[in-house]
Design a protein around this motif. Structure first.
Motif, PDB file in Angstrom:
ATOM      1  N   LEU A 282      -7.612   1.364   4.132  1.00 26.69           N
ATOM      2  CA  LEU A 282      -7.005   0.262   3.390  1.00 26.69           C
ATOM      3  C   LEU A 282      -6.041  -0.532   4.263  1.00 26.69           C
ATOM      4  O   LEU A 282      -6.040  -1.761   4.256  1.00 26.69           O
ATOM      5  CB  LEU A 282      -6.278   0.799   2.152  1.00 26.69           C
ATOM      6  CG  LEU A 282      -7.196   1.288   1.026  1.00 26.69           C
ATOM      7  CD1 LEU A 282      -6.379   1.911  -0.092  1.00 26.69           C
ATOM      8  CD2 LEU A 282      -8.027   0.129   0.480  1.00 26.69           C
TER       9      LEU A 282
ATOM     10  N   LEU B 143       0.852  -1.188   0.000  1.00 25.83           N
ATOM     11  CA  LEU B 143       0.000   0.000   0.000  1.00 25.83           C
ATOM     12  C   LEU B 143       0.890   1.241   0.000  1.00 25.83           C
ATOM     13  O   LEU B 143       1.818   1.352   0.811  1.00 25.83           O
ATOM     14  CB  LEU B 143      -0.892   0.005   1.245  1.00 25.83           C
ATOM     15  CG  LEU B 143      -1.703   1.285   1.478  1.00 25.83           C
ATOM     16  CD1 LEU B 143      -2.732   1.487   0.375  1.00 25.83           C
ATOM     17  CD2 LEU B 143      -2.388   1.246   2.843  1.00 25.83           C
TER      18      LEU B 143
ATOM     19  N   GLU C 234      -8.169   7.422   3.667  1.00 23.15           N
ATOM     20  CA  GLU C 234      -8.242   6.298   2.748  1.00 23.15           C
ATOM     21  C   GLU C 234      -7.136   5.296   3.083  1.00 23.15           C
ATOM     22  O   GLU C 234      -7.353   4.080   3.097  1.00 23.15           O
ATOM     23  CB  GLU C 234      -8.094   6.810   1.313  1.00 23.15           C
ATOM     24  CG  GLU C 234      -8.437   5.787   0.261  1.00 23.15           C
ATOM     25  CD  GLU C 234      -8.050   6.268  -1.133  1.00 23.15           C
ATOM     26  OE1 GLU C 234      -7.735   7.470  -1.274  1.00 23.15           O
ATOM     27  OE2 GLU C 234      -8.049   5.438  -2.052  1.00 23.15           O
TER      28      GLU C 234
ATOM     29  N   TYR D 283      -6.719  -4.052  -5.427  1.00 21.95           N
ATOM     30  CA  TYR D 283      -7.967  -4.280  -4.685  1.00 21.95           C
ATOM     31  C   TYR D 283      -9.115  -4.901  -5.481  1.00 21.95           C
ATOM     32  O   TYR D 283     -10.065  -5.416  -4.922  1.00 21.95           O
ATOM     33  CB  TYR D 283      -8.429  -2.997  -3.996  1.00 21.95           C
ATOM     34  CG  TYR D 283      -8.685  -1.860  -4.950  1.00 21.95           C
ATOM     35  CD1 TYR D 283      -9.964  -1.679  -5.471  1.00 21.95           C
ATOM     36  CD2 TYR D 283      -7.672  -0.988  -5.329  1.00 21.95           C
ATOM     37  CE1 TYR D 283     -10.201  -0.646  -6.354  1.00 21.95           C
ATOM     38  CE2 TYR D 283      -7.916   0.032  -6.211  1.00 21.95           C
ATOM     39  CZ  TYR D 283      -9.167   0.206  -6.714  1.00 21.95           C
ATOM     40  OH  TYR D 283      -9.414   1.205  -7.598  1.00 21.95           O
TER      41      TYR D 283
ATOM     42  N   ASP E 158      -1.491  -0.832  -4.203  1.00 19.60           N
ATOM     43  CA  ASP E 158      -2.643   0.052  -4.088  1.00 19.60           C
ATOM     44  C   ASP E 158      -2.134   1.417  -3.669  1.00 19.60           C
ATOM     45  O   ASP E 158      -1.155   1.528  -2.940  1.00 19.60           O
ATOM     46  CB  ASP E 158      -3.613  -0.459  -3.023  1.00 19.60           C
ATOM     47  CG  ASP E 158      -4.255  -1.769  -3.454  1.00 19.60           C
ATOM     48  OD1 ASP E 158      -4.456  -1.945  -4.658  1.00 19.60           O
ATOM     49  OD2 ASP E 158      -4.514  -2.612  -2.575  1.00 19.60           O
TER      50      ASP E 158
ATOM     51  N   SER F 121      -7.417  -3.189   6.510  1.00 23.22           N
ATOM     52  CA  SER F 121      -7.911  -4.439   5.944  1.00 23.22           C
ATOM     53  C   SER F 121      -6.869  -5.542   6.119  1.00 23.22           C
ATOM     54  O   SER F 121      -7.180  -6.714   5.958  1.00 23.22           O
ATOM     55  CB  SER F 121      -8.230  -4.244   4.464  1.00 23.22           C
ATOM     56  OG  SER F 121      -7.025  -4.020   3.759  1.00 23.22           O
TER      57      SER F 121
END
Lengths: 223, 474
Positions: free
Chosen positions: A40, A4, A36, A182, A29, A43
């Motif tokens: 993310l 990420l 944001e 994603y 990602d 997760s």
């Protein structure tokens, strides 16, 4: 591997993402603001997070504190424009695993990211060995019993992930999560294709099976 | 080479004033002594003249004639005595003279005090004239009118002169002695008195760009004369430190802000270099690099503009100013911002009740207006309107108000919006293409003209920026 990037400068995020995809074969990602990014990161499917500090909505330091408080163990590499000792110390003490100051070298960023991922999975060496299988995460090559095995990019990525978690059951979903950006759901059937391809290539000239299927749970890489 | 020294001056002043004092003392002392001796001498002479007068007697024949009775001459008037005297009567003129009266000496019975010096110039005489002295000898039942006498009495005054000199000598010696004692004392006092100044200078020498703290020495703080100096030093240091810190902060900010665009550029080039690319990929990469460079260049330009504006605000640069119409510069700025306004479907209205003229560089004012308009337009909702009002309050400053009806500025950000590189919400600003410098530049420019810029905002309702510029001398 899935990484990420939380970076509000779109150009920079794009460059890092492309480089991670092309040179390391990672799924990437990008989050352009702290909120944001936090969403993310929580997760918990990322193998590493590259975090900018100056972020809109939620700054990098807060984001870092939040994910560490929530108990996420994902390695975090902070990319910062600040290089004074105090802020570096504060960063590391807040749970960052490493830092890089802007403007950085892309090669160094890649190497540090890979090292963080290895460490995060308890594998200090870039050369991973399972029985007579040898996977070099730097040169991205695979040898079985001393002979090079030619793999496709996706096959390599599956094997690399499995090799970083040897003797553990890895579900299909986990593989999907860590190999794709994603929108991975649409690829849900391809894992089986890669696994069978891998088995075929790795077992060429050798009877010993390395990738085992655990019915209803997933796959396991062990000797 | 130091030509003047406070210490030397003070010492010179002390010595000169002491010397003057000694001279004054000497003069007054001598003068006073002389006067005292003179009056003593005069009193003595007067008394002796009276005793001479007492020797004048009336004859027994009741004719009213007088004679001088030598037989009763006191010792002080014996012939060996240096005093001279002569007695005149009103009726018959010179009555008698002392036996030692020099031949040919003429002292008339009229006139005031006088001096007489013997022929050889050896002895100086003081001459006293007493006239209208009644004959002291009188008998009961005198039938005639009493006579009056005029006595001239002279006595040598050399002893008086000698005594005056003696007094002068004593005073002079005493003064010299005093000088010899007080001058070193004064020197010591001056040196000691100036010591706090030395201490202060020593401490001031320790002040540097890295160490701004001026530790005021105890003794320097106690001295009233040094207080204005220490106070102004402290405030000057505080101001210097502030502007130094500002410069340093600007440099830090600038370096920090430059890092991201440089990182973008570098990463673009490095990712191109990572593996062989097709010529299309290279072309795309180069185009990206050029775009990144453009942005970097823009940022540099903004920073330079700000640096210049701030330099000018601090009085480092002077420019030729001309009388300009505020409304005209506003209109030009609106024209320049028109393309941006069109992309936002925003309308800009300019209103003004009269012509406002002031001395300025039109470029500067335009830059201020453009920055404010740009902000107003960017934060306006789609199809919003921006109002610009130009006003002038009688003798007050020119006032230009920019009002939008956009998202407004959160109260927490409001105090910081004029700070360099301040971005309340980085994503919003970056998306709108700002560097966080526009308002800082506007503020620096407005302040360069001695004006003020203020912001008021209600989140969700809009923002109002008010610029006030003094009309000054046109």
């Amino acid at each position: 591997m899935r990484v990420l990037i939380v970076e509000d400068e779109p150009r920079l995020a794009e460059n890092i993402a492309r480089s991670l995809r092309e040179s390391a074969g990672f799924a990437v990602d990008v989050a352009t603001d702290g909120q944001e990014g936090l969403f993310l990161a929580e997760s918990n499917v990322y193998d590493a997070v590259l975090l900018d500090l100056m972020l809109p909505k939620l700054d990098g330091m807060q984001l870092l504190t939040r994910i560490r408080q929530a108990g996420h163990r994902t390695p975090v590499l902070v990319v910062t424009a600040r290089d004074d000792k105090e802020s570096v110390v504060a960063l590391l003490n807040a749970g960052a695993d490493d830092y890089l100051t802007k403007p950085f070298d892309l090669g160094e960023l890649l190497a540090r990211t890979k090292a963080l991922i290895r460490r995060g999975k308890g594998q200090p060496s870039p050369v991973l060995t399972i029985g007579d299988l040898e996977l070099n995460a730097v040169s991205r090559t695979v040898q079985r019993a001393g002979k090079y095995v030619a793999l496709t990019a996706m096959e390599y990525r599956v094997l690399e992930y499995l090799a970083h978690r040897p003797r553990a059951v890895v579900s299909k979903t986990e593989l999907l999560e860590h190999l794709y950006d994603y929108n991975w759901e649409k690829f849900s059937n391809v894992i089986e294709v890669y696994i069978s391809g891998l088995r075929r290539k790795l077992n060429d000239g050798s009877a010993r099976q390395l990738i085992h299927t655990v019915r209803g749970q997933g796959y396991i890489l062990q000797d | 080479m130091v030509r003047n020294s406070i210490q030397r001056r003070l010492i010179a002043t002390v010595i000169v004033s002491q010397t003057l004092l000694a001279a004054g003392l000497l003069f007054t002392g001598v003068f006073y002594t002389h006067r005292r001796l003179l009056s003593t001498l005069d009193a003595g002479m007067q008394a002796r003249a009276m005793s001479v007068a007492a020797l004048v007697r009336y004859t027994e024949d009741a004719s009213g004639n007088v004679y001088f009775d030598n037989t009763l001459m006191p010792d002080s008037l014996d012939p060996g005595h240096p005093d001279l005297f002569a007695v005149w009567t009103e009726r018959s003129g010179l009555l008698t003279r002392s036996s030692n009266w020099p031949l040919g000496l003429q002292i008339p019975p009229q006139g005031a005090y006088n001096r007489w010096v013997t022929a050889g110039g050896k002895i100086e005489y003081r001459v006293l004239r007493v006239s209208g002295v009644p004959v002291l000898d009188r008998e009961e039942g005198m039938s005639f009118r009493p006579q009056t006498l005029t006595i001239v009495y002279a006595a040598p005054s050399f002893s008086m002169r000698r005594q005056t000199w003696l007094a002068a000598e004593i005073i002079a010696v005493a003064s010299l002695f005093l000088l010899a004692v007080t001058v070193p004392l004064a020197l010591w006092g001056i040196r000691r008195g100036l010591l706090p100044l030395q201490h202060l200078a020593d401490q001031a020498a320790l002040v540097s760009a890295n160490h701004w703290q001026l530790r005021l020495p105890e003794d320097a703080q106690q001295i009233a004369e040094l207080r204005p100096l220490t106070e102004s030093m402290t405030t000057m240091l505080a101001r210097l430190q502030h502007s130094f810190a500002q410069q340093r902060e600007f440099l830090g900010n600038a370096a920090h802000e430059l890092k991201t665009p440089v990182a973008v550029l570098k990463s673009t080039l490095q990712s191109l270099q990572h593996r062989p690319r097709s010529s299309d990929e290279y072309r795309a990469g180069l185009e990206q690099c050029l775009e990144d460079l453009d942005r970097l260049e823009q940022l540099l330009q903004w920073m330079l503009r700000l640096a210049r504006a701030e330099q000018w605000a601090q009085g480092a640069i002077r420019r030729d100013l001309q009388v300009i119409n505020v409304a005209a510069t506003c209109e030009e700025a609106v024209e320049r911002i028109r393309p941006l306004a069109q992309t936002h479907n925003a309308t800009i209205h300019v209103s003004g009740n009269e012509t406002v003229l002031l001395r300025a560089d039109p470029e500067d004012l335009q830059l201020v207006w453009i920055n404010l308009l740009e902000n107003a337009v960017r934060y306006s909702p789609e199809g919003g309107s921006v109002e610009v009002a130009i006003m002038r309050n009688n003798s007050g400053p020119a006032r230009v108000i920019f009002e939008d009806h956009g998202v407004g500025i959160p109260a927490a950000d409001l105090p910081h919006i004029f700070e360099r590189f301040y971005r309340g919400d980085p994503s919003r600003t970056r998306a709108t293409g700002g560097f966080g410098l526009g308002l800082a530049i506007a503020k620096a420019l407005v302040e360069a003209y001695g004006g003020t810029i203020t912001a008021a905002s209600a989140p969700g309702q809009g923002t109002r920026m008010t610029v006030e510029l003094p009309l000054g001398s046109q």
